[in-house]
Design a protein around this motif. Structure first.
Motif, PDB file in Angstrom:
ATOM      1  N   ASN A 113       0.805  -1.215   0.000  1.00 17.31           N
ATOM      2  CA  ASN A 113       0.000   0.000   0.000  1.00 17.31           C
ATOM      3  C   ASN A 113       0.836   1.263   0.000  1.00 17.31           C
ATOM      4  N   SER A 114       2.115   1.155   0.298  1.00 21.47           N
ATOM      5  CA  SER A 114       2.974   2.326   0.397  1.00 21.47           C
ATOM      6  C   SER A 114       3.816   2.568  -0.837  1.00 21.47           C
ATOM      7  N   LEU A 115       3.605   1.778  -1.915  1.00 27.65           N
ATOM      8  CA  LEU A 115       4.404   1.946  -3.120  1.00 27.65           C
ATOM      9  C   LEU A 115       4.259   3.368  -3.637  1.00 27.65           C
ATOM     10  N   THR A 116       5.370   4.091  -3.752  1.00 27.76           N
ATOM     11  CA  THR A 116       5.330   5.507  -4.083  1.00 27.76           C
ATOM     12  C   THR A 116       5.486   5.754  -5.573  1.00 27.76           C
ATOM     13  N   ASN A 117       6.451   5.125  -6.202  1.00 26.64           N
ATOM     14  CA  ASN A 117       6.776   5.412  -7.596  1.00 26.64           C
ATOM     15  C   ASN A 117       5.964   4.508  -8.517  1.00 26.64           C
ATOM     16  N   GLY A 118       4.844   5.036  -9.039  1.00 22.82           N
ATOM     17  CA  GLY A 118       4.041   4.281  -9.981  1.00 22.82           C
ATOM     18  C   GLY A 118       2.881   3.536  -9.360  1.00 22.82           C
ATOM     19  N   GLY A 119       2.754   3.475  -8.033  1.00 27.19           N
ATOM     20  CA  GLY A 119       1.659   2.760  -7.402  1.00 27.19           C
ATOM     21  C   GLY A 119       0.428   3.633  -7.262  1.00 27.19           C
ATOM     22  N   LYS A 120      -0.691   3.005  -6.910  1.00 27.63           N
ATOM     23  CA  LYS A 120      -1.956   3.712  -6.732  1.00 27.63           C
ATOM     24  C   LYS A 120      -2.409   3.722  -5.290  1.00 27.63           C
ATOM     25  N   GLY A 121      -1.550   3.273  -4.368  1.00 28.27           N
ATOM     26  CA  GLY A 121      -1.896   3.301  -2.963  1.00 28.27           C
ATOM     27  C   GLY A 121      -2.730   2.140  -2.487  1.00 28.27           C
ATOM     28  N   ALA A 122      -2.965   1.136  -3.349  1.00 24.09           N
ATOM     29  CA  ALA A 122      -3.744  -0.034  -2.945  1.00 24.09           C
ATOM     30  C   ALA A 122      -2.818  -1.112  -2.395  1.00 24.09           C
ATOM     31  N   SER A 123      -3.360  -1.924  -1.499  1.00 27.29           N
ATOM     32  CA  SER A 123      -2.617  -3.042  -0.932  1.00 27.29           C
ATOM     33  C   SER A 123      -3.106  -4.316  -1.607  1.00 27.29           C
ATOM     34  N   CYS A 124      -2.253  -4.925  -2.422  1.00 31.45           N
ATOM     35  CA  CYS A 124      -2.612  -6.118  -3.193  1.00 31.45           C
ATOM     36  C   CYS A 124      -1.740  -7.284  -2.735  1.00 31.45           C
ATOM     37  N   THR A 125      -2.286  -8.482  -2.788  1.00 27.25           N
ATOM     38  CA  THR A 125      -1.547  -9.652  -2.348  1.00 27.25           C
ATOM     39  C   THR A 125      -1.456 -10.672  -3.469  1.00 27.25           C
ATOM     40  N   ASP A 126      -0.562 -11.641  -3.311  1.00 28.09           N
ATOM     41  CA  ASP A 126      -0.468 -12.721  -4.275  1.00 28.09           C
ATOM     42  C   ASP A 126      -0.049 -14.002  -3.564  1.00 28.09           C
ATOM     43  N   LEU A 127      -0.225 -15.119  -4.240  1.00 30.11           N
ATOM     44  CA  LEU A 127       0.154 -16.424  -3.708  1.00 30.11           C
ATOM     45  C   LEU A 127       1.285 -17.006  -4.542  1.00 30.11           C
ATOM     46  N   ARG A 128       2.289 -17.560  -3.869  1.00 33.54           N
ATOM     47  CA  ARG A 128       3.377 -18.308  -4.514  1.00 33.54           C
ATOM     48  C   ARG A 128       4.178 -17.459  -5.500  1.00 33.54           C
ATOM     49  N   ASN A 129       4.136 -16.138  -5.368  1.00 41.63           N
ATOM     50  CA  ASN A 129       4.837 -15.254  -6.306  1.00 41.63           C
ATOM     51  C   ASN A 129       4.359 -15.455  -7.739  1.00 41.63           C
ATOM     52  N   LEU A 130       3.081 -15.745  -7.892  1.00 38.64           N
ATOM     53  CA  LEU A 130       2.512 -15.861  -9.230  1.00 38.64           C
ATOM     54  C   LEU A 130       1.831 -14.579  -9.690  1.00 38.64           C
ATOM     55  N   GLY A 131       1.797 -13.561  -8.830  1.00 40.45           N
ATOM     56  CA  GLY A 131       1.238 -12.277  -9.223  1.00 40.45           C
ATOM     57  C   GLY A 131      -0.153 -12.055  -8.671  1.00 40.45           C
ATOM     58  N   GLN A 132      -0.473 -10.782  -8.427  1.00 34.64           N
ATOM     59  CA  GLN A 132      -1.743 -10.442  -7.792  1.00 34.64           C
ATOM     60  C   GLN A 132      -2.938 -10.712  -8.697  1.00 34.64           C
ATOM     61  N   GLY A 133      -2.738 -10.836 -10.015  1.00 34.90           N
ATOM     62  CA  GLY A 133      -3.841 -11.137 -10.905  1.00 34.90           C
ATOM     63  C   GLY A 133      -4.230 -12.596 -10.930  1.00 34.90           C
ATOM     64  N   ARG A 134      -3.492 -13.450 -10.223  1.00 31.76           N
ATOM     65  CA  ARG A 134      -3.769 -14.894 -10.254  1.00 31.76           C
ATOM     66  C   ARG A 134      -4.296 -15.419  -8.927  1.00 31.76           C
ATOM     67  N   VAL A 135      -4.677 -14.547  -8.049  1.00 34.10           N
ATOM     68  CA  VAL A 135      -5.300 -14.981  -6.797  1.00 34.10           C
ATOM     69  C   VAL A 135      -6.670 -14.327  -6.712  1.00 34.10           C
ATOM     70  N   LEU A 136      -7.670 -15.111  -6.401  1.00 36.00           N
ATOM     71  CA  LEU A 136      -9.031 -14.600  -6.277  1.00 36.00           C
ATOM     72  C   LEU A 136      -9.295 -14.265  -4.819  1.00 36.00           C
ATOM     73  N   VAL A 137      -9.648 -13.017  -4.561  1.00 34.09           N
ATOM     74  CA  VAL A 137      -9.972 -12.572  -3.211  1.00 34.09           C
ATOM     75  C   VAL A 137     -11.489 -12.455  -3.097  1.00 34.09           C
ATOM     76  N   LEU A 138     -12.060 -13.222  -2.190  1.00 35.24           N
ATOM     77  CA  LEU A 138     -13.491 -13.200  -1.914  1.00 35.24           C
ATOM     78  C   LEU A 138     -13.745 -12.531  -0.576  1.00 35.24           C
ATOM     79  N   ILE A 139     -14.869 -11.886  -0.461  1.00 36.32           N
ATOM     80  CA  ILE A 139     -15.329 -11.371   0.826  1.00 36.32           C
ATOM     81  C   ILE A 139     -16.638 -12.072   1.143  1.00 36.32           C
ATOM     82  N   ASP A 140     -16.642 -12.833   2.204  1.00 34.99           N
ATOM     83  CA  ASP A 140     -17.803 -13.623   2.603  1.00 34.99           C
ATOM     84  C   ASP A 140     -18.264 -14.544   1.473  1.00 34.99           C
ATOM     85  N   GLY A 141     -17.305 -15.116   0.754  1.00 32.79           N
ATOM     86  CA  GLY A 141     -17.619 -16.097  -0.261  1.00 32.79           C
ATOM     87  C   GLY A 141     -18.069 -15.539  -1.587  1.00 32.79           C
TER      88      GLY A 141
END
Length: 947
Positions: A113-141
């Protein structure tokens, strides 16, 4: 759950013959199933409430993320890790993303979330270093609304106090959940169906006195209609202050190179006084303070970190409404509304100027014409300058996100139940960046006029009349302090906006006991099926000056688009044997999903799982499945932005390429560059364009896991699990680093990369590198997970618990092109983008509990790594630093309860460890890999009360 039909990943109405489960204690890192909510914390003990509790218990089922059917830890083939909300709160972190970063299975390829150069201030996660676009985040299913500026669910918008638990499916889930679940699924369960009220306050501060944080959260819930319905309101506000580079000794002066011999250089070659390139010799010249020029030296380098924030300021506000009412066993109506507002503020160094940003038609180099009174030579000369007179760039990003989810569920009869829901989500981002530079107006102040306004390499002439004709313009010597009128003429506030929308209609049907298998020891067959229709859209509107190509900080036009997909999926669970000799459980689980995309065809994904427990104490499990990932909206329609990535011009460092120096020199000469005399105007960082690529195609993959659980009856407090996992991807959608693209082109190892390097300026300088998503080749990675949980009673009032999670990376290899060679990134730190692939990662939590008081000690260990620039390992013959050592991070927390009050306090980074030094040219560390070390030793205190 009744209030959580909208929050469970599966249907929550059991047929009459099902038995209520026995809940198991939740522990981080344990492969297990979700337990029922902790109703002891839900206040209210009247008869109506007790009746509602009884009805709830009668229909509650045991479910696990990764399946839509009833099943528990002892029958599920899927590796699932569960983390409770209390464990997250006790860790002293300020966001869910920061906590997940500590888990060994969570990679460092997401966006902090603190990425300054080129980031948008969002906190994104990933699994197994496969990238944040390859993990599905659900909220309450359910699918959640993505952040309008990033390809992820922003974890900053999820209040820590509202989290009940987080389940991580550490295995591909495309066969059940869809294309985004290539690496796995993160299912965030929020607290619902509450009665009574609570207010919690939290404050934090770093030992250095910055990163000051505060949070207030509250909820109020109540039952109605004799306990058949519930309404829960919740809200929170949190703020976290910034950290400036200058306030940490290790980041106050960025090192921009890594020489094997001699002293490194520090800072940027784009300096406030301005640099004029001598057109006769190619040497960089700077004002001598006496009206003339002298040669540029190392002492002239500019410390851009004096203004920059290494961590952003964040303000986050959230509000939610959750309601349900059970009219009969056939109909339960439920719904939820969530809103979040995020403000991100960050500061960067004053804007650098060297020319236009492609595809602008303004001069590719900022030229002083031969006749200019500011040019001491009688030939056109290029100038680069940092506009410190105008001031540092200040960026404010406001993001508003709404989610509305109504639903209906109940029983259909004959053991079938249903869940019908609709999700509408919208995220709107507005970004304002002050003190950007209007390049057209800047040229006017120096009297520089193009002869051909449609050609960025056009000759220029000195014409002061263009300034006289422009309103507000005043002629300005670029090597003298700018007048106020000149500042006002060249500065502008860049205003960009983006909007994301989600529409998702879903119907789920399920019968966990369709029929019993017709042989001895056969179990009940379960079937689940469903349909989903989803549409997603994204639009990006750049500032008008950016769209005109008049900004020195970005170039681009409106982009927008979307896709729709209609999907059908099914699951069948075959309990071949139950309570048989050498087969306490033998269950096969089959899943499949067919998807019809508006742009990418009709792929079929499948997954099969096997669970075999020969005895009660030991169980074996395995899965095998396929994955299909369509290009994400941001991959295709993301707006084009300019940032300065850590990289160096190969033509200025030919000698550092060792045996490949000859190929680099030949390429430079082909471009008209003489490496012997060439000097790059940029040191350590190069302009890099990022954004969407409409030519992307889909990617394909396979996943496999094999695991074992040990739960000995003689040691009921001990639980062990071991898992082997494997992923393989082809036609992989990825964005290569700037240095990787340059090295591949100039060494000749990847000639296709040359297309990403835009034409050099008229003075021979790199104008920009297009680091856009592309189908780059393939990836293979596998490893081992190990988890342990053990509790030891120390008497009637004391207990000691140990939780340990480990990931051991066996292999991480990637092809950068379809026909390229395999790059081995195992145990490597890709130091230019801050992401690592360590061999070993451990997270250990030790808890001592005495009555209502607990002491928790948390430790994270990361093994050492060899530094790699994305294309090659650093060589001691050409690089001063080639490795980073292993790291250990300690946190400690104390918590206690007294009547209805809760008190918690703790220290993160207990021993005030610094992050390892990494010559990345920006922060002097690998920011994404070692983000937990950035603030240094920090303290927090939290107080709460129930009413």
């Amino acid at each position: 759950m009744l209030g959580g039909g909208l929050v469970c990943p599966v249907l929550t109405v059991l047929p009459a013959q099902a038995q209520p489960p026995v809940a198991e204690p939740e522990t981080a890192g344990t492969v297990k199933t979700p337990s029922a909510p902790e109703h002891s914390r839900n206040r209210g003990n009247g008869p109506a409430h007790q009746a509602a509790q009884a009805r709830f218990q009668s229909i509650e089922q045991l479910t696990v993320t990764g399946s839509y059917l009833q099943g528990g830890r002892k029958t599920s083939p899927n590796p699932v890790q569960t983390i409770t909300g209390k464990e997250i709160q006790r860790s002293a972190v300020t966001s869910l993303g920061d906590y997940l970063q500590r888990m060994p299975s969570i990679g460092s390829s997401g966006s902090p979330n603190s990425l300054t150069n080129g980031g948008k201030g969002a906190s994104c996660t990933d699994l197994r270093n496969l990238g944040q676009g390859r993990v599905l985040v659900l909220i309450d299913g359910h699918r959640a609304t993505l952040n309008a500026g990033s390809e992820c669910v922003d974890l900053n918008t999820i209040p820590l106090q509202q989290i009940e638990k987080v389940e991580i499916l550490k295995d591909g889930g495309s066969g059940l959940y869809g294309a985004d679940a290539v690496a796995g699924v993160i299912n965030i369960h929020l607290r619902h169906d509450l009665t009574g009220s609570n207010i919690t306050m939290r404050g934090s501060i770093a030992q250095a006195g910055d990163a000051r944080g505060g949070e207030v959260s509250a909820y109020h819930g109540m039952n109605f209609d004799e306990g058949r319905g519930n309404v829960t309101l919740a809200g929170s506000y949190s703020t976290t202050g910034p950290i400036y580079n200058r306030d940490r000794s290790w980041s106050a002066l960025p090192q921009n190179d890594n020489p094997a011999t001699g002293s490194p250089s520090y800072g940027s070659s784009i300096i406030p006084s301005g640099v004029l390139i001598n057109p006769q010799t190619g040497q960089k010249m700077v004002p001598d303070g006496q009206g003339g020029f002298r040669r540029f030296t190392r002492d002239d380098l500019y410390n851009f970190a004096r203004y920059s924030t290494i961590m952003n300021r964040h303000d986050d506000g959230t509000a939610s409404l959750d309601a349900h009412e059970r009219f009969s066993r056939f109909v339960t109506l439920y719904g939820t509304m969530r809103y979040s507002h995020t403000l991100v503020e960050r500061t960067q160094s004053p804007a650098p100027v060297q020319g236009s940003v492609p595809p602008s038609t303004l001069p590719s180099s900022w030229l002083l014409p031969a006749a200019s009174p500011y040019n001491p030579w009688e030939r056109d000369a290029s100038i680069i300058k940092r506009m410190e007179d105008v001031g540092p760039r200040r960026n404010h990003i406001n993001t508003d996100t709404w989610t509305f989810l109504p639903g209906l569920k109940g029983q259909l009869g004959a053991g079938w139940d249903y869940d019908l829901s609709y999700t509408y989500g919208r995220s709107h981002l507005s970004s304002h960046t002050q003190d950007m530079i209007n390049y057209r107006n800047l040229l006017e102040t120096t009297g520089t006029r193009q002869l051909d306004v449609m050609d960025s390499r056009s000759p220029v002439v000195y014409d002061p009349g263009i300034c006289q004709a422009a309103q507000g313009c005043v002629l300005q010597n670029p090597f003298a302090p700018y007048s106020q009128q000149a500042k006002d003429h060249v500065r502008f506030t860049q205003k960009d906006r983006a909007t994301y929308q989600l529409r998702d209609t879903m119907l789920r049907l399920r019968n966990p006991h369709l029929f019993a298998l017709p042989w001895m020891y056969g179990g009940p067959v379960g079937v689940a099926a469903g349909m989903e229709h989803r549409g997603e859209q994204l639009s990006y509107h750049p500032d008008a000056l950016v769209a005109q190509g008049a900004s020195t900080g970005a170039a681009g036009a409106y982009t927008g688009g979307g896709f729709t997909v209609s999907e059908g999926y099914g699951e069948i669970q075959l309990p071949l044997l139950r309570r048989a000799p050498l087969a306490r459980d033998l269950t096969v689980d089959l899943q499949g999903r067919v998807s019809s995309y508006s742009h990418y065809g009709t792929p079929l994904n499948w997954k099969t799982g096997l669970h075999w427990a020969p005895v009660q104490d030991v169980a074996f499990r395995g899965t095998l499945g396929t994955s299909f990932r369509q290009p994400g909206l941001y991959d295709v329609y993301g707006g084009q932005t300019l940032s300065y990535a850590s990289a160096s011009d190969p033509c200025a460092h030919v000698g550092s390429y060792g045996s490949r120096a000859g190929a680099v020199q030949a390429r430079c000469q082909k471009e008209g560059i003489n490496p012997a005399s060439f000097t790059s105007s940029l040191v350590g960082q190069l302009p890099t364009l990022s954004g969407g690529n409409p030519r992307l195609g889909p990617e394909y993959g396979r996943t496999a896991t094999v695991g074992m659980d040990i739960t000995p009856r003689s040691l009921r407090a001990l639980r062990l699990s071991v898992d082997y996992w494997h992923y393989s991807l082809r036609d992989m959608i990825s964005t290569l680093s700037t240095q990787t693209l340059l090295d591949g082109c100039y060494t000749g190892s990847e000639p296709d990369f040359c297309g990403a390097i835009l034409p050099r300026s008229s003075s021979g300088q790199i104008t920009a590198i297009k680091a856009l998503p592309q189908n780059v080749g393939a990836l293979k990675t596998d490893g081992l997970d190990f988890s342990l949980h053990y509790s030891l009673p120390l008497g009637d009032r004391d207990q000691l618990s140990l939780h340990e999670n480990t990931q051991y990376l066996l292999n991480y290899r990637q092809k950068l092109t379809r026909n390229g060679s395999w790059q081995d990134y195992t145990g490597r730190l890709l130091y230019l983008n801050g992401s690592g692939r360590p061999r070993e990662q451990h997270y250990i939590s030790t808890t001592w509990r005495h009555d209502h008081v607990s002491l928790i000690w948390m430790t994270r260990l990361i093994s050492g790594m060899r530094m790699n620039d994305g294309h090659r390992d650093l060589d001691p013959a050409t690089s001063g630093r080639t490795h980073v050592g292993g790291t250990i991070l300690h946190d400690v927390t104390v918590s206690g309860t007294w009547h209805q009050f809760q008190l918690m306090g703790g220290i993160s980074n207990l021993f005030n460890r610094r992050p390892p030094f990494v010559p990345d040219g920006a922060f002097n560390t690998a920011f994404s890999q070692y983000s937990g070390y950035i603030a240094g030793r920090s303290f927090f205190l939290q107080m709460g009360a129930d009413f």
